[in-house]
Design an enzyme around this catalytic site. Structure first.
Site, short mmCIF file in Angstrom:
data_model
loop_
_atom_site.label_atom_id
_atom_site.label_comp_id
_atom_site.label_asym_id
_atom_site.label_seq_id
_atom_site.Cartn_x
_atom_site.Cartn_y
_atom_site.Cartn_z
N HIS A 242 -4.72 3.54 -0.28
CA HIS A 242 -4.40 2.43 0.61
C HIS A 242 -3.41 2.82 1.70
O HIS A 242 -3.16 2.05 2.62
CB HIS A 242 -3.84 1.26 -0.21
CG HIS A 242 -4.15 -0.09 0.37
ND1 HIS A 242 -4.63 -0.26 1.65
CD2 HIS A 242 -4.06 -1.33 -0.16
CE1 HIS A 242 -4.81 -1.54 1.89
NE2 HIS A 242 -4.47 -2.22 0.80
N ARG A 243 -2.84 4.02 1.64
CA ARG A 243 -1.99 4.49 2.73
C ARG A 243 -2.83 4.86 3.95
O ARG A 243 -2.32 4.86 5.08
CB ARG A 243 -1.18 5.71 2.28
CG ARG A 243 -0.20 5.45 1.15
CD ARG A 243 0.41 6.75 0.66
NE ARG A 243 -0.60 7.65 0.12
CZ ARG A 243 -0.33 8.86 -0.36
NH1 ARG A 243 0.92 9.32 -0.37
NH2 ARG A 243 -1.29 9.62 -0.85
#
Length: 269
Positions: A242-243
């Site tokens: 999700h980064r």
């Protein structure tokens, strides 16, 4: 015209050394040490070398990567008809779903390059890869191994099928070298032969996403005139970092992948 640049005043106080921050996860409580024999009969078996290494990498990846998993279905009714027809016509290597899945994944990666990328060591730069090396998780007696098939964009379905058969046989019989498991840009973990409806595969760092597939199931769909049509649906489970990837990206990627799997001509192209 001159510009005055403010200069920070030098402090007369001695510099204060700040304590180093502990590494992420290093402050976790220790693993409980339990004498299980106190509760009943036990048997202890040592993990294989591959299992020990896999456990370390999986734990690192799960703790350091913020995982999210997006689930969707792909209609593979027409693709399965094509695959079975080709096998019945006689091919040198039996065709499974996996080569088609690899080609469809490559097509989705070409449409969404951020999935074919990696964060660099600083975590501040995203490295986009121009190659398409796909890892395929293989269950072996040594433990989980992930051989990497290189340049999948340049190979046909039949070439991929033959390479898959050779490398998975080697993985199960003899194991693999680190070179044969290195350099992947995306990984596929297929549990279709075992069953299941969905799962959360762990991202194979430094990759930013991994695709899990489970057993295809017949599902009803509304057809023309409100008639019920039965279609073969393949469950897709896309875990991502999700980064780098957000939810909308994941939904678009999975929709593109499902669209390619629904169109056999596009997959074979």
């Amino acid at each position: 015209m001159s510009v005055d640049i403010p200069v920070a005043k030098q402090s007369s106080q001695p510099a204060v050394e700040r304590p180093a921050q502990p590494a992420f996860g290093s402050d976790l409580p220790p693993w409980p040490q339990v004498d299980f024999s106190e509760f009943g009969e036990i048997e202890t078996r040592a993990l294989s070398r591959v299992q020990v290494l896999t456990a370390k990498y999986m734990a690192r990846n799960w703790v350091t990567i913020p995982h999210v998993t997006h689930h969707d279905d792909a209609d593979i009714t027409d693709l399965e008809l094509l695959r079975k027809a080709q096998n019945e016509a006689g091919v040198s290597t039996k065709l499974t779903l996996l080569p088609y899945l690899i080609k469809a994944v490559v097509g989705a990666l070409q449409s969404f390059p951020q999935f074919n990328a990696s964060l660099d060591g600083t975590g501040k730069n995203l490295v986009f890869k121009k190659y398409f090396h796909i890892g395929v998780a293989v269950d072996t007696r040594f433990g989980l191994l992930v051989p990497v098939l290189r340049d999948c964009d340049r190979k046909s379905i039949h070439e991929l099928a033959a390479e898959l058969q050779a490398i998975t046989t080697k993985a199960r019989d003899k194991g693999l070298s680190m070179a044969e498991m290195s350099g992947g840009s995306f990984t596929i973990s297929s549990l279709g032969s075992f069953g299941g409806t969905a799962f959360t595969p762990i991202v194979n760092a430094p990759e930013v996403a991994i695709l899990g597939v489970t057993r295809a199931q017949e599902k009803p769909r509304r057809g023309s005139g409100d008639a019920i049509e039965w279609r073969l649906a393949l469950p897709l489970s896309l875990s991502y970092d999700h980064r780098v990837v957000n939810g909308a990206d994941a939904a678009r990627f999975t929709a593109r992948l499902a669209g390619l799997l629904a169109d056999p001509a596009a997959v074979e192209a």
